[in-house]
Design an enzyme around this catalytic site. Structure first.
Site, PDB file in Angstrom:
ATOM      1  N   ALA A  42      60.317  35.643  29.851  1.00 32.92           N
ATOM      2  CA  ALA A  42      59.701  36.960  29.606  1.00 32.92           C
ATOM      3  C   ALA A  42      59.764  37.415  28.155  1.00 32.92           C
ATOM      4  O   ALA A  42      59.480  38.574  27.858  1.00 32.92           O
ATOM      5  CB  ALA A  42      60.296  38.039  30.513  1.00 32.92           C
ATOM      6  N   ALA A  43      60.097  36.511  27.226  1.00 36.57           N
ATOM      7  CA  ALA A  43      60.070  36.904  25.813  1.00 36.57           C
ATOM      8  C   ALA A  43      58.661  37.305  25.395  1.00 36.57           C
ATOM      9  O   ALA A  43      58.472  38.280  24.661  1.00 36.57           O
ATOM     10  CB  ALA A  43      60.582  35.761  24.944  1.00 36.57           C
ATOM     11  N   GLY A  44      57.662  36.557  25.858  1.00 36.89           N
ATOM     12  CA  GLY A  44      56.280  36.905  25.524  1.00 36.89           C
ATOM     13  C   GLY A  44      55.872  38.246  26.094  1.00 36.89           C
ATOM     14  O   GLY A  44      55.165  39.022  25.433  1.00 36.89           O
ATOM     15  N   ASP A  45      56.314  38.548  27.319  1.00 39.74           N
ATOM     16  CA  ASP A  45      56.007  39.848  27.919  1.00 39.74           C
ATOM     17  C   ASP A  45      56.646  40.976  27.106  1.00 39.74           C
ATOM     18  O   ASP A  45      56.031  42.032  26.887  1.00 39.74           O
ATOM     19  CB  ASP A  45      56.531  39.900  29.355  1.00 39.74           C
ATOM     20  CG  ASP A  45      55.879  38.865  30.250  1.00 39.74           C
ATOM     21  OD1 ASP A  45      54.715  38.510  30.000  1.00 39.74           O
ATOM     22  OD2 ASP A  45      56.543  38.405  31.197  1.00 39.74           O
TER      23      ASP A  45
END
Length: 312
Positions: free
Chosen positions: A249-252
């Site tokens: 979830a780093a991109g989120d």
């Protein structure tokens, strides 16, 4: 401050850890079991809520225990759930994840209530979001709904941020209506299929700009992001050095931080810096939402000079 909304998926991640994967028909004793809130849309909404920005979530959960748990999770993190539909007779979307001692995984995703976010649902939902300004979308609800949503939001004069993940092609007419698109390298290839395998990152970004995308933000993990517009060309915004525990979830979280910067009125590159900082903090703890930062944590990483910019 501009108003934010997320249209997208809501999943519960069901994670089982074991020394190895079972063979067909075999029963193993596992190491641990956990249920972790996830789903790209919900992750972005929770990340915004934790940063202290009002955000509305539009999506679907089932009328099951996971749905109840997720609605409570949203409320605890400051997310408005008025437009999260509880789908009768449906289960909440799940990702069943097996992880072995080497960190490899097997994943089975069941969209369930996410699949109930159809075109009729979109027709009902968009009028209730007409007072919002900035919209975040992803690829985890039915793609025809995502693409029609972008067309409709563009016609309404709204700002659209598309995270084209999981990787899938996007119709060219839809790309022309996207204000900000935030692919990683794999997703960048998927949304520029006409260029073939040989094209480099710069050629793919230039192609997207030629189709009418307002701004391409190529997410590059710890390296930060490469930001390109027709007016300013490409610029690099560095990432932050952190102790990486889990990149889920780093991109989120990047998208949420970036959207927060836009909503607070920051210039483009500063908004991307906020996205990089939020993403950097998110990888320092386990789980999709485990490391998503509060605004004070973000300020600590960015430095005191950012206090006024972030409204603290």
């Amino acid at each position: 401050m501009k108003k934010l909304a997320v249209i997208g998926s809501i999943n519960m991640d069901i994670v089982t850890r074991a020394e190895r994967f079972p063979r067909p028909g075999e029963t193993l004793t596992g190491i641990s079991f956990s249920t972790i809130p996830g789903g790209k849309g919900a992750n972005q909404a929770v990340a915004l809520g934790r940063l202290g920005l009002p955000v509305r979530m539009a999506g679907g959960v089932g009328d099951d225990a996971f749905g109840e748990s997720y609605l409570r999770n949203f409320r605890e993190n400051g997310v408005d759930t008025a437009l999260v539909r509880v789908c009768k007779g449906q289960t909440t979307g799940t990702a069943s994840i097996e992880v072995n001692a080497q960190g490899e995984n097997h994943i089975i995703v069941v969209p369930a209530a996410n699949g109930a976010c159809d075109l009729a649902w979109l027709e009902e939902t968009l009028p209730a979001l007409s007072d919002c300004d900035i919209f975040l979308l992803q690829h985890e609800i039915p793609l025809p709904v995502v693409f029609e949503g972008i067309r409709r939001l563009h016609a309404m004069g709204k700002t659209v941020i598309l995270d084209p993940a999981p990787a899938a092609p996007v119709p060219e007419d839809v790309l022309a209506m996207v204000d900000y698109i935030t692919p990683n390298e794999t997703e960048l290839r998927a949304i520029t299929p006409t260029l073939g395998e040989g094209a480099d990152v710069r050629a793919r970004i230039d192609h997207l700009l030629s189709l009418g995308v307002g701004c391409v933000i190529n997410k590059s993990g710890g390296d930060g992001a490469y930001v390109a517009t027709r007016a300013s060309g490409m610029q690099h915004v560095p990432g932050f050095q952190v102790n990486v525990v889990d990149t889920t979830a780093a991109g989120d979280t990047f998208n949420a931080g970036f959207a927060a910067g836009l909503a607070l009125g920051l210039p483009l590159l500063q908004a991307v810096t906020v996205g990089n900082a939020a993403a950097g903090l998110s990888v320092t703890a386990f789980g999709a939402q485990g490391g998503m930062p509060r605004r004070e944590m973000l300020l600590t990483l960015l430095g005191e000079a950012w206090r006024e910019k972030l409204g603290l």
